[in-house]
Design a protein around this motif. Structure first.
Motif, PDB file in Angstrom:
ATOM      1  N   SER A  75      18.107 -34.770  30.313  1.00 49.51           N
ATOM      2  CA  SER A  75      18.596 -34.341  31.842  1.00 49.51           C
ATOM      3  C   SER A  75      17.325 -33.828  33.372  1.00 49.51           C
ATOM      4  O   SER A  75      17.294 -33.790  33.891  1.00 49.51           O
ATOM      5  CB  SER A  75      19.245 -33.175  31.691  1.00 49.51           C
ATOM      6  OG  SER A  75      17.912 -31.819  31.685  1.00 49.51           O
ATOM      7  N   TYR A  79      18.489 -25.870  31.193  1.00 47.09           N
ATOM      8  CA  TYR A  79      19.683 -26.570  31.586  1.00 47.09           C
ATOM      9  C   TYR A  79      21.271 -25.649  31.538  1.00 47.09           C
ATOM     10  O   TYR A  79      21.516 -25.964  32.045  1.00 47.09           O
ATOM     11  CB  TYR A  79      19.475 -26.689  30.377  1.00 47.09           C
ATOM     12  CG  TYR A  79      20.475 -28.651  29.939  1.00 47.09           C
ATOM     13  CD1 TYR A  79      20.556 -29.107  29.826  1.00 47.09           C
ATOM     14  CD2 TYR A  79      21.846 -28.344  29.332  1.00 47.09           C
ATOM     15  CE1 TYR A  79      21.547 -30.239  29.657  1.00 47.09           C
ATOM     16  CE2 TYR A  79      22.580 -28.634  28.766  1.00 47.09           C
ATOM     17  CZ  TYR A  79      22.458 -29.994  29.467  1.00 47.09           C
ATOM     18  OH  TYR A  79      23.735 -31.212  28.719  1.00 47.09           O
ATOM     19  N   ARG A  80      21.199 -24.413  31.062  1.00 43.24           N
ATOM     20  CA  ARG A  80      21.900 -23.769  31.157  1.00 43.24           C
ATOM     21  C   ARG A  80      22.805 -23.125  32.900  1.00 43.24           C
ATOM     22  O   ARG A  80      23.988 -23.523  32.853  1.00 43.24           O
ATOM     23  CB  ARG A  80      22.121 -22.605  30.470  1.00 43.24           C
ATOM     24  CG  ARG A  80      23.698 -21.598  30.111  1.00 43.24           C
ATOM     25  CD  ARG A  80      22.958 -20.418  28.725  1.00 43.24           C
ATOM     26  NE  ARG A  80      23.818 -19.863  29.183  1.00 43.24           N
ATOM     27  CZ  ARG A  80      24.277 -19.305  27.406  1.00 43.24           C
ATOM     28  NH1 ARG A  80      23.679 -18.998  26.295  1.00 43.24           N
ATOM     29  NH2 ARG A  80      25.624 -18.668  27.098  1.00 43.24           N
ATOM     30  N   GLN A  81      21.491 -23.155  33.494  1.00 46.32           N
ATOM     31  CA  GLN A  81      22.262 -22.923  34.371  1.00 46.32           C
ATOM     32  C   GLN A  81      22.681 -23.524  35.596  1.00 46.32           C
ATOM     33  O   GLN A  81      23.071 -23.903  36.228  1.00 46.32           O
ATOM     34  CB  GLN A  81      21.061 -21.674  35.251  1.00 46.32           C
ATOM     35  CG  GLN A  81      20.820 -21.207  36.574  1.00 46.32           C
ATOM     36  CD  GLN A  81      19.936 -20.465  37.248  1.00 46.32           C
ATOM     37  OE1 GLN A  81      18.363 -21.276  36.758  1.00 46.32           O
ATOM     38  NE2 GLN A  81      19.554 -19.973  37.934  1.00 46.32           N
ATOM     39  N   SER A  82      21.507 -24.692  35.433  1.00 53.01           N
ATOM     40  CA  SER A  82      22.388 -26.396  35.589  1.00 53.01           C
ATOM     41  C   SER A  82      23.142 -26.737  35.627  1.00 53.01           C
ATOM     42  O   SER A  82      24.403 -27.579  36.440  1.00 53.01           O
ATOM     43  CB  SER A  82      20.861 -26.822  36.010  1.00 53.01           C
ATOM     44  OG  SER A  82      21.169 -27.418  35.126  1.00 53.01           O
ATOM     45  N   HIS A  83      24.154 -26.487  33.633  1.00 56.85           N
ATOM     46  CA  HIS A  83      25.195 -27.183  33.673  1.00 56.85           C
ATOM     47  C   HIS A  83      25.893 -26.809  32.855  1.00 56.85           C
ATOM     48  O   HIS A  83      26.851 -27.008  32.266  1.00 56.85           O
ATOM     49  CB  HIS A  83      24.655 -27.849  33.047  1.00 56.85           C
ATOM     50  CG  HIS A  83      23.669 -29.497  32.232  1.00 56.85           C
ATOM     51  ND1 HIS A  83      22.176 -29.270  32.803  1.00 56.85           N
ATOM     52  CD2 HIS A  83      23.796 -31.246  32.666  1.00 56.85           C
ATOM     53  CE1 HIS A  83      22.098 -30.666  33.255  1.00 56.85           C
ATOM     54  NE2 HIS A  83      22.988 -31.309  33.360  1.00 56.85           N
ATOM     55  N   GLY A  84      25.749 -25.194  33.082  1.00 52.76           N
ATOM     56  CA  GLY A  84      26.988 -24.484  33.080  1.00 52.76           C
ATOM     57  C   GLY A  84      27.268 -23.912  31.195  1.00 52.76           C
ATOM     58  O   GLY A  84      28.538 -23.289  30.588  1.00 52.76           O
ATOM     59  N   PRO A 107      22.916 -27.055  25.989  1.00 51.54           N
ATOM     60  CA  PRO A 107      22.394 -28.491  25.564  1.00 51.54           C
ATOM     61  C   PRO A 107      22.999 -28.623  23.805  1.00 51.54           C
ATOM     62  O   PRO A 107      22.800 -27.482  23.321  1.00 51.54           O
ATOM     63  CB  PRO A 107      20.940 -29.168  25.720  1.00 51.54           C
ATOM     64  CG  PRO A 107      20.210 -28.073  25.249  1.00 51.54           C
ATOM     65  CD  PRO A 107      21.421 -26.939  26.066  1.00 51.54           C
ATOM     66  N   ASP A 113      18.366 -33.513  24.976  1.00 54.24           N
ATOM     67  CA  ASP A 113      19.136 -33.601  26.700  1.00 54.24           C
ATOM     68  C   ASP A 113      18.487 -32.819  27.301  1.00 54.24           C
ATOM     69  O   ASP A 113      18.488 -33.078  29.021  1.00 54.24           O
ATOM     70  CB  ASP A 113      20.340 -32.515  26.069  1.00 54.24           C
ATOM     71  CG  ASP A 113      21.483 -32.694  25.701  1.00 54.24           C
ATOM     72  OD1 ASP A 113      21.531 -34.385  25.723  1.00 54.24           O
ATOM     73  OD2 ASP A 113      22.493 -32.411  24.805  1.00 54.24           O
TER      74      ASP A 113
END
Length: 294
Positions: free
Chosen positions: A250, A233-238, A241, A246
């Motif tokens: 997502s 999630y961090r890699q794709s959303h910057g 969560p 989330d």
């Protein structure tokens, strides 16, 4: 006269054995009422002495002491002192009867399930391996301890590889050993193997301990899954969560895992860490923290 003398000697021996077992039972069993549990260690008899004193009734002597261990393992909360007492008593039991396989198995599981004493668990399992070299369950449980309690994957792989070579071992142990050698932890495969062992175990006490061990490994599997999902999630959303839900909205996770103890998985959005509400320490981190504090 000779038969009468022999009968009298046998009666004296049997009477002495009964008195010995009764005194041992009362000595260590009565401590709940008259002594702190931490004092149990001082009253444990020497295993080699009891092995000699029990003559041809070693199994009976071991059974009496085994019942004492079962009582403590059945308590709702087992302190570290009580855990060390369990280890010491099972060491005595297995010195008297080195072929008492249930004592090694149940004790090895209990010492890492009811209380976190992996070194004591490993010593008991290694003793079982020494006296029962064809029993695959002992190196298997030793491997689980190395992998999930001590984080020593090379030793976990060696123990699992040994278990895979023994009679009656599940066919997939070799693959799990290879996974330990290559990539470290494999909690789902450990769960599959523990589940198979659970189904094949008939002893109620051992079955209960295995069920508890399964839950502990399931928590570790779930935490690893959630942590990996947070990283994606961090890699794709910057960024991290804001809540675990989330991860599902997502599409990274289909659904959040259910905490096996009936609790919940708690998430800190500031640090990105996740934990079980029911388990105070991770299986793979508990011993590292203890070593780092020394």
């Amino acid at each position: 006269m000779i038969p009468q003398i022999r009968s009298r000697v046998l009666w004296i021996v049997m009477s002495g054995l009964v008195l010995l077992l009764a005194s041992v039972h009362l000595m260590i069993g009565g401590l709940d009422q008259h002594e702190e549990k931490s004092q149990r260690l001082r009253f444990l008899p020497d295993g080699h002495f009891l092995r000699t004193a029990s003559l041809g009734y070693r199994e009976l002597t071991a059974d009496v002491l085994w019942l004492q261990a079962i009582q403590v393992m059945g308590e709702r909360k087992v302190s570290p002192e009580a855990g060390r007492w369990i280890y010491r008593l099972l060491d005595v039991v297995t010195t008297i009867d080195p072929k008492f396989t249930w004592a090694y198995e149940a004790g090895g599981i209990a010492l890492c399930t009811l209380v976190v004493l992996p070194e004591e668990s490993n010593r008991l399992l290694e003793k079982g391996m020494l006296h029962n070299p064809e029993e695959w369950k002992f190196p298997f449980l030793l491997s689980i301890n190395y992998a999930f309690e001590l984080g020593e994957d090379a030793k976990a792989a060696e123990a699992m590889a040994l278990a895979a070579q023994l009679p009656g071992a599940p066919s997939n142990l070799g693959r799990l050993a290879a996974n330990f050698f290559v990539s470290a932890k494999a909690p789902q495969q450990a769960i599959d193997l523990l589940s198979d062992l659970y189904e094949k175990t008939s002893d109620p006490g051992t079955k209960s301990l295995l069920g508890e061990r399964l839950k502990r490994v399931a928590v570790e599997r779930d935490l690893q899954l959630i942590e990996g999902s947070i990283a994606r999630y961090r890699q794709s959303h910057g960024g991290l969560p804001s809540r675990l839900e989330d991860l599902t909205t997502s599409g990274i996770l289909e659904k959040l895992p259910i905490e096996p103890y009936g609790g919940r998985y708690e998430y800190d959005p500031h640090s990105g860490t996740v934990r079980s509400s029911e388990i105070s320490e991770r299986m793979t981190l508990s011993m590292k923290r203890r070593r780092d504090s020394l």
